[in-house]
Scaffold this active site. Structure first.
Site, short mmCIF file in Angstrom:
data_model
loop_
_atom_site.label_atom_id
_atom_site.label_comp_id
_atom_site.label_asym_id
_atom_site.label_seq_id
_atom_site.Cartn_x
_atom_site.Cartn_y
_atom_site.Cartn_z
N SER A 175 0.83 -1.28 -0.02
CA SER A 175 -0.20 -0.08 0.19
C SER A 175 1.05 1.13 0.00
O SER A 175 2.02 1.21 0.56
CB SER A 175 -0.85 -0.02 1.06
OG SER A 175 -1.43 1.48 1.45
N TYR A 219 -2.03 0.85 10.68
CA TYR A 219 -1.96 0.26 9.64
C TYR A 219 -0.59 0.56 8.78
O TYR A 219 -0.13 -0.43 8.30
CB TYR A 219 -3.27 0.90 8.74
CG TYR A 219 -3.21 0.49 7.24
CD1 TYR A 219 -3.59 -0.79 6.96
CD2 TYR A 219 -2.91 1.24 6.08
CE1 TYR A 219 -3.67 -1.08 5.51
CE2 TYR A 219 -2.71 0.91 5.03
CZ TYR A 219 -3.17 -0.53 4.55
OH TYR A 219 -3.28 -0.80 3.28
#
Length: 269
Positions: free
Chosen positions: A133, A146
Protein backbone atom coordinates in the site's frame (compact mmCIF):
# COMPACT_ATOMS: atom_id res chain seq x y z
CA UNK A 1 2.22 -24.04 -12.69
CA UNK A 2 0.68 -23.38 -9.27
CA UNK A 3 -0.16 -20.04 -7.65
CA UNK A 4 -1.50 -19.39 -4.15
CA UNK A 5 -3.43 -16.21 -3.35
CA UNK A 6 -4.33 -15.11 0.19
CA UNK A 7 -7.35 -12.89 0.72
CA UNK A 8 -8.63 -14.38 -2.52
CA UNK A 9 -12.27 -13.69 -1.72
CA UNK A 10 -11.79 -9.90 -1.56
CA UNK A 11 -11.81 -7.38 -4.39
CA UNK A 12 -8.10 -7.33 -5.26
CA UNK A 13 -7.60 -11.00 -4.42
CA UNK A 14 -10.44 -12.06 -6.69
CA UNK A 15 -9.13 -9.90 -9.56
CA UNK A 16 -5.61 -11.30 -9.15
CA UNK A 17 -7.00 -14.84 -9.04
CA UNK A 18 -8.96 -14.32 -12.25
CA UNK A 19 -5.88 -12.86 -13.97
CA UNK A 20 -3.75 -15.85 -12.94
CA UNK A 21 -6.52 -18.24 -13.98
CA UNK A 22 -6.58 -16.60 -17.42
CA UNK A 23 -2.86 -17.35 -17.69
CA UNK A 24 -3.49 -21.00 -17.01
CA UNK A 25 -2.25 -21.32 -13.43
CA UNK A 26 -3.65 -23.96 -11.12
CA UNK A 27 -4.89 -21.90 -8.19
CA UNK A 28 -4.84 -22.40 -4.45
CA UNK A 29 -7.24 -19.84 -2.98
CA UNK A 30 -6.97 -18.85 0.68
CA UNK A 31 -9.54 -16.86 2.63
CA UNK A 32 -11.18 -16.96 6.03
CA UNK A 33 -14.67 -17.47 4.53
CA UNK A 34 -15.57 -20.52 2.47
CA UNK A 35 -18.53 -18.79 0.84
CA UNK A 36 -16.35 -16.13 -0.79
CA UNK A 37 -14.02 -18.82 -2.15
CA UNK A 38 -16.94 -20.78 -3.57
CA UNK A 39 -18.32 -17.65 -5.25
CA UNK A 40 -14.94 -16.86 -6.81
CA UNK A 41 -14.44 -20.46 -7.96
CA UNK A 42 -17.64 -20.19 -10.02
CA UNK A 43 -16.03 -17.42 -12.12
CA UNK A 44 -12.85 -19.33 -12.98
CA UNK A 45 -12.00 -21.53 -15.95
CA UNK A 46 -10.73 -24.43 -13.83
CA UNK A 47 -11.56 -25.68 -10.35
CA UNK A 48 -9.18 -24.25 -7.74
CA UNK A 49 -8.05 -25.76 -4.47
CA UNK A 50 -9.74 -23.87 -1.62
CA UNK A 51 -8.21 -23.40 1.83
CA UNK A 52 -10.09 -21.75 4.68
CA UNK A 53 -7.52 -20.03 6.88
CA UNK A 54 -7.80 -17.13 9.34
CA UNK A 55 -4.50 -15.29 8.99
CA UNK A 56 -5.06 -13.55 12.31
CA UNK A 57 -4.74 -16.97 13.96
CA UNK A 58 -1.14 -18.05 14.48
CA UNK A 59 -2.25 -21.67 14.65
CA UNK A 60 -4.00 -21.42 11.28
CA UNK A 61 -0.95 -19.73 9.75
CA UNK A 62 1.40 -22.41 11.05
CA UNK A 63 -0.81 -25.17 9.63
CA UNK A 64 -0.74 -23.45 6.23
CA UNK A 65 3.05 -22.99 6.45
CA UNK A 66 3.48 -26.72 7.02
CA UNK A 67 1.71 -27.42 3.74
CA UNK A 68 4.52 -25.67 1.85
CA UNK A 69 6.62 -28.71 2.73
CA UNK A 70 4.00 -31.26 1.63
CA UNK A 71 1.23 -30.79 -0.95
CA UNK A 72 2.24 -27.20 -1.76
CA UNK A 73 5.98 -27.86 -2.09
CA UNK A 74 5.80 -27.31 -5.87
CA UNK A 75 4.25 -23.85 -5.58
CA UNK A 76 5.49 -21.43 -8.26
CA UNK A 77 3.78 -18.18 -7.21
CA UNK A 78 2.85 -16.89 -3.75
CA UNK A 79 0.62 -13.81 -3.61
CA UNK A 80 0.31 -12.33 -0.11
CA UNK A 81 -2.74 -10.18 -0.69
CA UNK A 82 -4.81 -10.45 2.50
CA UNK A 83 -4.92 -7.25 4.55
CA UNK A 84 -6.97 -5.33 7.05
CA UNK A 85 -7.43 -1.67 7.93
CA UNK A 86 -9.48 -0.31 10.82
CA UNK A 87 -9.23 3.48 10.63
CA UNK A 88 -9.11 5.54 13.80
CA UNK A 89 -6.86 7.29 16.29
CA UNK A 90 -4.46 4.94 18.04
CA UNK A 91 -5.78 5.86 21.48
CA UNK A 92 -9.27 4.81 20.41
CA UNK A 93 -8.32 1.41 19.00
CA UNK A 94 -8.59 -1.70 21.13
CA UNK A 95 -5.51 -3.85 21.79
CA UNK A 96 -7.22 -6.53 19.68
CA UNK A 97 -7.44 -4.12 16.73
CA UNK A 98 -3.76 -3.26 17.06
CA UNK A 99 -2.80 -6.93 17.07
CA UNK A 100 -5.09 -7.70 14.13
CA UNK A 101 -3.19 -5.29 11.87
CA UNK A 102 0.17 -6.72 12.87
CA UNK A 103 -0.88 -10.35 12.52
CA UNK A 104 -2.61 -10.11 9.13
CA UNK A 105 -0.62 -7.34 7.44
CA UNK A 106 2.86 -8.19 8.71
CA UNK A 107 3.44 -11.44 10.56
CA UNK A 108 1.36 -13.76 8.36
CA UNK A 109 2.95 -12.75 5.02
CA UNK A 110 6.44 -12.94 6.53
CA UNK A 111 5.77 -16.44 7.86
CA UNK A 112 4.30 -17.63 4.56
CA UNK A 113 7.17 -16.24 2.49
CA UNK A 114 9.72 -17.78 4.84
CA UNK A 115 7.95 -21.14 4.58
CA UNK A 116 7.81 -21.04 0.77
CA UNK A 117 11.40 -19.88 0.28
CA UNK A 118 13.39 -23.15 0.73
CA UNK A 119 11.47 -24.99 -1.98
CA UNK A 120 11.79 -22.10 -4.44
CA UNK A 121 15.49 -21.68 -3.66
CA UNK A 122 16.06 -25.39 -4.30
CA UNK A 123 14.41 -25.06 -7.73
CA UNK A 124 16.08 -21.69 -8.42
CA UNK A 125 12.73 -20.30 -9.55
CA UNK A 126 9.52 -18.81 -8.21
CA UNK A 127 7.97 -15.47 -7.37
CA UNK A 128 6.55 -13.99 -4.18
CA UNK A 129 4.48 -10.82 -4.32
CA UNK A 130 2.86 -8.90 -1.46
CA UNK A 131 0.11 -6.33 -1.81
CA UNK A 132 1.48 -3.53 0.36
CA UNK A 133 0.00 0.00 0.00
CA UNK A 134 1.14 3.58 -0.31
CA UNK A 135 0.38 3.49 3.42
CA UNK A 136 3.70 1.64 3.61
CA UNK A 137 5.45 4.68 2.14
CA UNK A 138 3.70 7.59 3.86
CA UNK A 139 2.04 7.49 7.29
CA UNK A 140 -1.01 9.61 8.09
CA UNK A 141 -3.13 10.28 11.15
CA UNK A 142 -5.88 7.76 11.91
CA UNK A 143 -3.90 5.15 9.96
CA UNK A 144 -0.83 4.91 12.19
CA UNK A 145 -1.08 1.23 13.09
CA UNK A 146 -1.97 0.31 9.50
CA UNK A 147 1.09 2.19 8.26
CA UNK A 148 3.24 0.60 10.96
CA UNK A 149 2.31 -2.86 9.66
CA UNK A 150 2.82 -1.87 6.03
CA UNK A 151 6.11 -0.02 6.70
CA UNK A 152 7.31 -3.23 8.33
CA UNK A 153 6.23 -5.32 5.36
CA UNK A 154 7.98 -2.97 2.95
CA UNK A 155 11.18 -3.24 4.97
CA UNK A 156 10.99 -7.02 5.00
CA UNK A 157 10.46 -7.18 1.24
CA UNK A 158 13.46 -4.94 0.59
CA UNK A 159 15.80 -7.18 2.58
CA UNK A 160 14.25 -10.47 1.41
CA UNK A 161 14.44 -9.34 -2.23
CA UNK A 162 18.20 -8.88 -1.85
CA UNK A 163 18.59 -12.30 -0.22
CA UNK A 164 16.66 -14.28 -2.84
CA UNK A 165 17.60 -12.50 -6.08
CA UNK A 166 20.90 -14.43 -6.39
CA UNK A 167 18.90 -17.66 -5.94
CA UNK A 168 16.65 -16.99 -8.93
CA UNK A 169 13.59 -16.23 -6.78
CA UNK A 170 11.67 -12.98 -7.32
CA UNK A 171 10.36 -10.95 -4.36
CA UNK A 172 8.18 -7.90 -5.02
CA UNK A 173 5.70 -5.54 -3.44
CA UNK A 174 2.73 -3.92 -5.16
CA UNK A 175 1.85 -0.46 -3.85
CA UNK A 176 -1.69 0.60 -4.73
CA UNK A 177 -3.15 3.99 -3.97
CA UNK A 178 -6.90 3.91 -3.22
CA UNK A 179 -8.66 0.91 -4.79
CA UNK A 180 -12.39 0.60 -5.38
CA UNK A 181 -13.06 -2.33 -3.02
CA UNK A 182 -15.37 -2.93 -0.03
CA UNK A 183 -12.43 -1.98 2.21
CA UNK A 184 -12.26 1.49 0.63
CA UNK A 185 -16.05 1.84 0.85
CA UNK A 186 -15.78 1.14 4.59
CA UNK A 187 -13.03 3.74 4.97
CA UNK A 188 -15.00 6.31 2.99
CA UNK A 189 -18.04 5.85 5.19
CA UNK A 190 -16.38 5.28 8.58
CA UNK A 191 -13.68 7.87 9.08
CA UNK A 192 -10.83 6.59 6.93
CA UNK A 193 -8.30 9.08 5.61
CA UNK A 194 -9.86 11.42 3.06
CA UNK A 195 -6.40 11.63 1.48
CA UNK A 196 -7.27 8.34 -0.22
CA UNK A 197 -9.43 10.39 -2.56
CA UNK A 198 -6.97 13.05 -3.74
CA UNK A 199 -5.80 10.90 -6.64
CA UNK A 200 -7.69 8.64 -9.02
CA UNK A 201 -9.31 5.62 -7.37
CA UNK A 202 -7.99 2.50 -9.08
CA UNK A 203 -9.91 -0.66 -9.91
CA UNK A 204 -9.08 -4.11 -8.57
CA UNK A 205 -8.23 -5.11 -12.13
CA UNK A 206 -5.61 -2.32 -12.27
CA UNK A 207 -3.91 -3.85 -9.24
CA UNK A 208 -4.12 -7.32 -10.78
CA UNK A 209 -2.19 -5.96 -13.78
CA UNK A 210 0.42 -4.50 -11.44
CA UNK A 211 0.69 -7.87 -9.71
CA UNK A 212 1.30 -9.65 -13.01
CA UNK A 213 3.98 -7.06 -13.79
CA UNK A 214 5.66 -7.85 -10.47
CA UNK A 215 5.56 -11.59 -11.21
CA UNK A 216 6.99 -11.10 -14.70
CA UNK A 217 9.72 -8.58 -13.91
CA UNK A 218 10.65 -9.27 -10.29
CA UNK A 219 10.80 -5.52 -9.61
CA UNK A 220 11.17 -4.75 -5.93
CA UNK A 221 8.33 -2.20 -6.01
CA UNK A 222 5.47 -1.75 -8.48
CA UNK A 223 3.21 1.29 -7.99
CA UNK A 224 -0.37 1.79 -9.16
CA UNK A 225 -0.82 4.51 -10.21
CA UNK A 226 2.80 5.59 -10.55
CA UNK A 227 1.79 9.27 -10.34
CA UNK A 228 0.43 8.86 -6.81
CA UNK A 229 3.65 7.20 -5.72
CA UNK A 230 5.66 10.30 -6.57
CA UNK A 231 3.75 12.40 -4.04
CA UNK A 232 3.83 9.64 -1.42
CA UNK A 233 7.55 9.03 -1.80
CA UNK A 234 8.31 12.76 -1.64
CA UNK A 235 6.41 13.26 1.61
CA UNK A 236 7.75 9.93 2.87
CA UNK A 237 11.23 11.41 2.53
CA UNK A 238 10.21 14.65 4.29
CA UNK A 239 7.54 13.59 6.81
CA UNK A 240 7.81 16.85 8.74
CA UNK A 241 6.13 18.58 5.77
CA UNK A 242 2.91 16.59 6.10
CA UNK A 243 1.34 18.27 9.14
CA UNK A 244 1.58 21.90 7.89
CA UNK A 245 0.04 20.93 4.54
CA UNK A 246 -2.55 18.55 5.97
CA UNK A 247 -5.51 21.00 6.18
CA UNK A 248 -5.18 21.87 2.49
CA UNK A 249 -4.72 18.23 1.48
CA UNK A 250 -7.74 17.19 3.55
CA UNK A 251 -9.94 19.73 1.77
CA UNK A 252 -8.95 18.25 -1.58
CA UNK A 253 -9.45 14.74 -0.24
CA UNK A 254 -12.90 15.48 1.21
CA UNK A 255 -13.99 16.86 -2.14
CA UNK A 256 -12.78 13.67 -3.79
CA UNK A 257 -14.44 11.49 -1.14
CA UNK A 258 -17.83 13.11 -1.71
CA UNK A 259 -17.46 12.74 -5.46
CA UNK A 260 -16.52 9.07 -5.05
CA UNK A 261 -19.49 8.36 -2.78
CA UNK A 262 -21.85 10.13 -5.18
CA UNK A 263 -20.62 7.99 -8.07
CA UNK A 264 -21.06 4.85 -5.96
CA UNK A 265 -24.54 5.93 -4.84
CA UNK A 266 -23.64 6.19 -1.13
CA UNK A 267 -24.62 9.01 1.21
CA UNK A 268 -21.71 11.34 2.02
CA UNK A 269 -22.97 11.94 5.55
Amino acid sequence: MKALVTGAGGGIGAAVSRALDARGYDLILVDRERASLDALANTLNREPKKIVCDLSSRDDVEVLCERFHTDLADLDILINNAGVVLPGAVAGLTPEALDLHLEINLRAPIRLMRAAAPQMIARKSGAMVATVSLGGVIALKDSAIYSASKFGLRGFLCGFHQELAPCGVKVSGVYPAAVDTPMLHHEALHGGSVLNFIDKVMSAEDIAKATLEAIDTGKLEVYSPYSASLTARFFGSFPWMIRPLLPFMEKLGERGRRKFLAVKGFSAE
